[in-house]
Design a protein around this motif. Structure first.
Motif, short mmCIF file in Angstrom:
data_model
loop_
_atom_site.label_atom_id
_atom_site.label_comp_id
_atom_site.label_asym_id
_atom_site.label_seq_id
_atom_site.Cartn_x
_atom_site.Cartn_y
_atom_site.Cartn_z
N PHE A 153 0.86 -1.19 0.00
CA PHE A 153 0.00 0.00 0.00
C PHE A 153 0.90 1.24 0.00
CE2 PHE A 153 0.51 1.49 4.44
CZ PHE A 153 1.16 0.40 4.99
N GLY A 154 0.27 2.40 0.03
CA GLY A 154 1.00 3.66 0.19
C GLY A 154 2.09 3.84 -0.85
N TYR A 155 3.30 4.10 -0.36
CA TYR A 155 4.43 4.40 -1.24
C TYR A 155 5.16 3.14 -1.71
CZ TYR A 155 3.78 9.16 0.57
OH TYR A 155 3.25 10.40 0.90
N ASP A 156 4.66 1.95 -1.42
CA ASP A 156 5.36 0.72 -1.80
C ASP A 156 5.71 0.64 -3.30
OD1 ASP A 156 5.72 -0.52 0.68
OD2 ASP A 156 3.71 -1.39 0.66
N SER A 168 8.93 -2.52 -3.18
CA SER A 168 8.25 -3.07 -2.02
C SER A 168 6.86 -3.61 -2.38
CB SER A 168 8.18 -1.96 -0.98
OG SER A 168 7.66 -2.38 0.20
N ALA A 169 6.26 -3.06 -3.46
CA ALA A 169 4.95 -3.53 -3.92
C ALA A 169 5.06 -4.77 -4.81
CB ALA A 169 4.21 -2.42 -4.65
N GLU A 170 6.29 -5.13 -5.20
CA GLU A 170 6.50 -6.36 -5.98
C GLU A 170 6.86 -7.53 -5.06
OE1 GLU A 170 8.12 -4.29 -10.11
OE2 GLU A 170 9.53 -4.88 -8.56
N LEU A 171 7.15 -7.22 -3.80
CA LEU A 171 7.43 -8.28 -2.83
C LEU A 171 6.12 -8.96 -2.44
CD1 LEU A 171 9.86 -6.40 -0.39
CD2 LEU A 171 10.48 -7.95 -2.26
N THR A 172 6.20 -10.25 -2.09
CA THR A 172 5.02 -10.89 -1.53
C THR A 172 4.83 -10.33 -0.12
OG1 THR A 172 6.27 -12.68 -0.51
CG2 THR A 172 5.48 -13.05 -2.77
N LYS A 173 3.63 -10.55 0.42
CA LYS A 173 3.33 -10.12 1.78
C LYS A 173 4.37 -10.70 2.75
CE LYS A 173 -0.16 -12.25 3.80
NZ LYS A 173 -1.55 -12.74 3.91
N GLU A 174 4.69 -11.99 2.54
CA GLU A 174 5.63 -12.67 3.43
C GLU A 174 7.02 -12.04 3.34
OE1 GLU A 174 3.57 -14.27 1.30
OE2 GLU A 174 2.16 -15.04 2.81
N GLN A 175 7.45 -11.73 2.11
CA GLN A 175 8.77 -11.11 1.94
C GLN A 175 8.83 -9.75 2.60
OE1 GLN A 175 8.87 -11.36 -2.39
NE2 GLN A 175 10.58 -12.81 -2.31
N LYS A 176 7.80 -8.92 2.37
CA LYS A 176 7.81 -7.59 2.98
C LYS A 176 7.81 -7.70 4.50
CE LYS A 176 5.58 -3.12 3.40
NZ LYS A 176 4.37 -2.30 3.26
N ASN A 177 7.04 -8.65 5.01
CA ASN A 177 6.92 -8.79 6.47
C ASN A 177 8.20 -9.31 7.13
OD1 ASN A 177 4.42 -7.73 6.73
ND2 ASN A 177 3.33 -9.69 6.74
N GLN A 178 9.15 -9.76 6.33
CA GLN A 178 10.44 -10.17 6.94
C GLN A 178 11.39 -9.00 7.07
OE1 GLN A 178 12.02 -13.45 4.72
NE2 GLN A 178 10.74 -14.93 5.80
N ILE A 179 11.24 -7.99 6.22
CA ILE A 179 12.27 -6.93 6.16
C ILE A 179 11.74 -5.52 6.41
CG2 ILE A 179 13.71 -8.26 4.56
CD1 ILE A 179 12.58 -6.45 2.31
N SER A 180 10.44 -5.38 6.58
CA SER A 180 9.88 -4.03 6.62
C SER A 180 10.21 -3.28 7.92
CB SER A 180 8.37 -4.07 6.42
OG SER A 180 7.72 -4.48 7.59
N HIS A 181 10.10 -1.97 7.83
CA HIS A 181 10.19 -1.09 9.00
C HIS A 181 9.23 -1.54 10.09
CE1 HIS A 181 7.33 0.08 6.03
NE2 HIS A 181 6.78 1.05 6.74
N ARG A 182 8.03 -1.95 9.68
CA ARG A 182 7.00 -2.38 10.63
C ARG A 182 7.42 -3.67 11.32
NH1 ARG A 182 3.50 -1.02 7.41
NH2 ARG A 182 3.26 0.99 8.41
N ALA A 183 7.96 -4.60 10.53
CA ALA A 183 8.42 -5.87 11.09
C ALA A 183 9.57 -5.63 12.07
CB ALA A 183 8.89 -6.80 9.97
N HIS A 184 10.49 -4.73 11.72
CA HIS A 184 11.61 -4.44 12.61
C HIS A 184 11.13 -3.79 13.91
CE1 HIS A 184 14.34 -4.60 8.89
NE2 HIS A 184 14.56 -5.67 9.61
#
Ligand SMILES: O=P(O)(O)OP(=O)(O)OP(=O)(O)OC[C@H]1O[C@@H](n2cnc3c(O)ncnc32)[C@H](O)[C@@H]1O
Ligand SMILES: [Mg+2]
Length: 203
Positions: A153-156, A168-184
Motif C-alpha cells: 500500500f501507500g508508497y510501496d 516493495s509492492a512487488e514483494l510478496t506479503k511474506e517477503q515484505k513482512n520479513q524486512i519491513s520497517h513495521r516488522a523491525h
C-alpha cells in the motif's frame, strides 16, 4: 486466542499487522472494527509523538491497551519529506496514488544515486494502567522513476529494495513482512510485549 487492538484505520497496515501477529498466535482487531472510533489529530513533529498521541487517546477511550503505528517515507533529496506528513502529502484525501505522484514529480531529474530513502515506523503500546512504550524500525530503499507492483500500500510501488531487486509492492506479503520497517519495529516491541501483558493481567 489472544487479541491485540491496533489503533489504526489504515487497511494496508491492518493487513500487515494481521499476518505479523498471526505468527505469534494473536488475533488482531483494528479501528476498522470500531465504527465510532475518534480520529486522533496527528499534531506531533515526530513519528514517535504521533504514535503516542494515537495510542494513548484510543487506550483511554476503549479502556484497554492498544498499539498505534505512525509511519512514513523519508526521502533524502527532499530534506526528509514527506516524513510525518506522508499520509496527507498531496492533500486531505489521503490518496496513495496522488502522494506517490507528488514524490515522483518532486524528484524529476534527480539521479538514482541521490534518490535514497527509508521507511520509518514508530509503534506505541499504551494502556490506561501503564506507562507507554515506544519502539521503531526502518527499511532502506531508493525511489524509482515510476510505480511498479500491486502488493502492499501507500508508497510501496515507488520504493525499490536493493537487496531484493524489487519494489516493495512487488514483494510478496511474506517477503515484505520479513524486512519491513513495521516488522523491525514489532521485533523490538516483542521483547517488551510479554512483560507489558503480564503486568496488564495482574491489574
Ligand atoms: O493513522 P492511521 O489510522 O494508522 O493511518 P494513516 O494512513 O493515517 O497512517 P499514518 O498517519 O501513519 O501515515 C503513514 C503513511 O505513510 C505511508 N506508509 C506507511 N507505512 C508504509 C508501508 O509499509 N508501505 C508504504 N507506505 C507506507 C502510507 O502512505 C501511510 O498513509
Ligand atoms: Mg494517520
Amino acid at each position: 486466542m489472544k487479541t491485540v487492538i491496533i489503533a489504526t484505520k489504515n487497511k494496508g497496515k491492518a493487513k500487515e499487522f494481521e499476518s505479523l501477529f498471526a505468527a505469534k498466535g494473536y488475533e488482531v482487531k483494528t479501528l476498522l472494527d470500531v465504527p465510532d472510533a475518534p480520529d486522533v489529530e496527528e499534531t506531533g513533529t515526530t513519528f514517535e509523538a504521533n504514535a503516542i498521541l494515537k495510542a494513548e487517546a484510543i487506550a483511554q477511550q476503549l479502556g484497554h491497551f492498544v498499539i498505534a503505528d505512525d509511519s512514513g517515507l523519508i526521502v533524502d533529496a527532499l530534506d526528509g519529506r514527506p516524513g510525518v506528513y506522508s499520509a496527507r502529502y498531496a492533500g486531505e484525501a489521503k490518496s496513495d496514488e496522488a502522494n506517490t505522484q507528488k514524490v515522483l514529480s518532486e524528484l524529476e531529474g534527480v539521479p538514482e544515486a541521490e534518490r535514497t530513502a527509508r521507511f520509518y515506523c514508530a509503534l506505541a503500546l499504551a494502556s490506561p494502567n501503564q506507562e507507554t512504550i515506544t519502539v521503531s524500525g526502518t527499511m532502506e530503499g531508493v525511489i524509482t522513476e515510476q510505480p511498479s507492483g500491486e502488493n502492499g500500500f501507500g508508497y510501496d510501488p515507488i520504493f525499490f529494495v536493493k537487496d531484493k531487486g524489487k519494489t516493495s509492492a512487488e514483494l510478496t506479503k511474506e517477503q515484505k513482512n520479513q524486512i519491513s520497517h513495521r516488522a523491525h519495529a514489532l521485533k523490538a516491541l516483542d521483547e517488551k510485549l510479554d512483560l507489558f501483558l503480564k503486568r496488564e493481567e495482574g491489574m
